[in-house]
Design an enzyme around this catalytic site. Sequence first.
Site, PDB file in Angstrom:
ATOM      1  N   HIS A 367       0.817  -1.179  -0.080  1.00 34.75           N
ATOM      2  CA  HIS A 367      -0.427   0.221  -0.032  1.00 34.75           C
ATOM      3  C   HIS A 367       0.996   1.390  -0.096  1.00 34.75           C
ATOM      4  CE1 HIS A 367      -4.190  -2.023   1.087  1.00 34.75           C
ATOM      5  NE2 HIS A 367      -3.665  -2.991   1.429  1.00 34.75           N
ATOM      6  N   LYS A 558      -8.127  13.913   4.459  1.00 34.60           N
ATOM      7  CA  LYS A 558      -7.144  13.330   3.776  1.00 34.60           C
ATOM      8  C   LYS A 558      -6.261  13.193   5.113  1.00 34.60           C
ATOM      9  CE  LYS A 558      -6.161  13.733  -0.637  1.00 34.60           C
ATOM     10  NZ  LYS A 558      -6.172  12.866  -1.405  1.00 34.60           N
ATOM     11  N   ARG A 559      -5.472  11.999   5.679  1.00 36.06           N
ATOM     12  CA  ARG A 559      -4.670  12.851   7.136  1.00 36.06           C
ATOM     13  C   ARG A 559      -3.433  13.294   6.117  1.00 36.06           C
ATOM     14  NH1 ARG A 559      -3.524   8.791  10.448  1.00 36.06           N
ATOM     15  NH2 ARG A 559      -2.009  10.101  10.849  1.00 36.06           N
ATOM     16  N   LYS A 564       0.939  14.688   0.444  1.00 37.95           N
ATOM     17  CA  LYS A 564      -0.649  15.294  -0.333  1.00 37.95           C
ATOM     18  C   LYS A 564      -0.307  16.044  -0.200  1.00 37.95           C
ATOM     19  CE  LYS A 564      -2.218  10.823   2.588  1.00 37.95           C
ATOM     20  NZ  LYS A 564      -2.688   9.849   1.646  1.00 37.95           N
ATOM     21  N   THR A 666      -8.432   6.310  -2.139  1.00 34.01           N
ATOM     22  CA  THR A 666      -9.795   6.253  -2.292  1.00 34.01           C
ATOM     23  C   THR A 666     -10.615   7.269  -2.106  1.00 34.01           C
ATOM     24  OG1 THR A 666     -10.042   5.124   0.197  1.00 34.01           O
ATOM     25  CG2 THR A 666      -9.210   3.693  -1.638  1.00 34.01           C
ATOM     26  N   LYS A 670     -14.778   8.122  -3.993  1.00 34.37           N
ATOM     27  CA  LYS A 670     -15.955   8.541  -2.868  1.00 34.37           C
ATOM     28  C   LYS A 670     -16.452   9.986  -3.468  1.00 34.37           C
ATOM     29  CE  LYS A 670     -13.758   5.652   0.950  1.00 34.37           C
ATOM     30  NZ  LYS A 670     -12.873   6.125   1.837  1.00 34.37           N
TER      31      LYS A 670
END
Length: 825
Positions: A367, A558-559, A564, A666, A670
């Site tokens: 992952h 998100k985290r 990111k 993911t 969504k």
Amino acid sequence: MNDILHESVFTPLENDRKALSDSIRGRLIHSLGKDPLSATERDWLNAVSLAVRERMLERWIFTRRNYQAADAKRVYYLSMEFLIGRGLVNAMLNLGIYDAAREALAEFGVDLERIEELEPDAALGNGGLGRLAACILDSLASQCLPGFGYGIRYEYGMFTQEIRDGFQIEHPDTWLRYGNPWELPRPEALHPVRFYGHLITHYRGDGEAQHFWEDGETVYAMPYDLPVPGYGGGNVNNLRLWSAKASRDFELEYFNEGDYIGAVEQKNVSENISRVLYPNDASQAGRELRLKQEYFFVSASLQDILKRHHDDDHTWEALPEHVAIQLNDTHPAIAVAELMRLLVDEHDLTWEAAWDITVRTFAYTNHTLMPEALETWPVELMSRVLPRHMQIIYDINHRFLNEVRHCFPGDQDLLRRVSLIDEDHGRRVRMAHLAVVGSHHTNGVAALHSELLRNTLFNDFYRIMPARFVNVTNGVTPRLWLHQANPGLSRFIDEHVGQEWVHDLNRLTELEALADDAEARANFREIKLANKRRLAAYIERTVGVQVDPQAMFDVQIKRIHEYKRQLLKLLHVVTLYNRIRDGHADDCAARVVLFAGKAAPAYVMAKQIIRLINDVADVVNNDPLVGDRLKCVFIPNYGVSSATVIIPAADLSEQISTAGTEASGTGNMKLALNGALTIGTLDGANIEIRDEVGADNIFIFGLHTDEVEALRRNGYDPMNHYRDNPQLARCLNMIASDFFAPDDPHRHKAIVDSLLYEDRYLLLADYAAYVQAQDQVDQVFRDKEEWTRRALLNTARMGYFSIDRTVQEYARDIWGIERNCASQR
Ligand code: 26V
């Protein structure tokens, strides 16, 4: 034996309002002992949960009988994390009794929509990896696939996040405080798990060595079973979570010394194993308790699996025909050594036979490519905690390296690189190598990610065993992320294509034609607006900021992690703010920029990023010059439940990681499924999302993976961008000055320095392209019809990202399992 599980007990009639109200009343009085006249909302929540649980348990038993009767091959999904969220609404919708339950409760004067909010999330996971595990369980049950989860019943799940004075404060997640109606403890089905001790070797008559692991400490693993209802209620699968229990003779030594209190204290210490979920910190910390957690749940799960296999009268050699075991990342990878130990030491198989069985049983999902997230354990630690496993790992390594030497003679450096032991950083066991060598398949979670695994991280292994490496692109469950989270859009879809889409998401393509239908677009827009109103109310309640539902809702949820690039989004916020102040934004669309996400408690930079977001928000939101044209909000305590409120209300989805860093994502799926347009880099599953929704219906920008790689190779200097782009320089100067932190002018200097002098994730290199793409977003958003057309096409074309497609691929290509529906009842 009499079959007392009567077929008649659960006719569909049983689920009607009357039957449900009888059992809610029964549970309240007879199970909980509460007086209906003084029952609290929480009492009613517990009563209705127990009533719903009753309706799952018969199907659960039938499902097991059915798999048993068919002697069906099963998959066991081993995961340290299951980010499940709430159980009640999910169970009611999957069983088709939501409306009946609402009406039944209304009779008692109880509002279901109020009490469902009281249930805590089961937050036994950090983020993407844990939520994927929960989606996979939902899909296995919904598709009648014999698949079972194994994990840990953490007493404390993911910490809850409070924002105080702009800072993140963590609080323990006491989710079990009021009990958990969804779990069934099985104190009779314990397995012993050993730690520490030492090895004794005997030589048999034939000269074979036999190893005995002796002494050490034994902790018991006690199972809790959680029923997993499939959509439509046909099959109910099982998630088994292990809790640590001190052995009953824990106290012997202490008792012999007369130290009763010491004995009880020792009991607490050994039960610490299942106490708390570890947050994904800035790097893999290598804590002893974490290793013990991993081995604890792996050993208990494998003992459980082998016991069931044995009880079914199958031989050990036949294990791979009846059992597939999926390793969710390397956290359970010690399973490779543990299965070898069980087969060789406990069940007397030869090494060769055991190894053949092991490799044909396991498969491994990777992952992440992030080097600091790859698990390694110091040899010293592993030798002390799991001496027999360390020895087995050496043996596996020895044989594997011999094979490699045979195929690639003379390549010493190759041996060093593929070894299960890293000799360069103080001797460490490389868990990813153990997982690859001990599995028949290794997969990445999006096409790009799998390609990068083959070309970089696992390139040597790929050259040695090319057929082992496959891709299985992630997906999300439409049950939670559309049907439950977005009832308005679900009704719209039902009206146009019927209800089949909930288990066949490709049916959404039938919506495509509506993109050119003005009335359908107006309806679609109304649904989004209603969802935005709901989110606006939530924001006002939780943060106290008023936002305009007509503005563009631009979300990054998100985290918090540097890769990111929440900071890139924030630089854009400051850029927009400057335009407004300069009077250059008069015809721009109004925006509400929403951030949400947790920072790992020890990840200092991530916590500073949260602080900066809140400082910028404070200035922007209180500047009278700005008004409703720009708002910036950090929504605290992001989790499964708050995601179901935020996602249906999003217009724009921010998926802006540096190319090559986000394995899949993911949340991106969504959001697009709920009709948000994506602004994103060519990273992770964004690439496949673009392929599905069409390049015209997504905003792609920024460097590609090969460009990122070339830039880094040739020596990237972020300062060049600072020098060349005055707009960017102005933003950075403001952040470095006292502009956003008048009380503490140096507060954000570390952030700016990290961007100017290192910029590991190339924010400055992508800034100009990002701002340009955002200007296009703005332009399209101002054309309401065009925006809605594209949003509708996003929803219509996201069917590929159903987790059911993902699970079908695993079932067919990796697990070899088949559908097995409990008889229609
Ligand atoms: C990442 C990092 C980054 C460096 C610091 C330490 C650390 C620790 C853990 C992780 C990620 C753990 C694995 C994970 O959650 N991966 C996510 O898996 C999702 C499901 O496959 C996928 O969509 C996300 O892209 C991926 O980050």
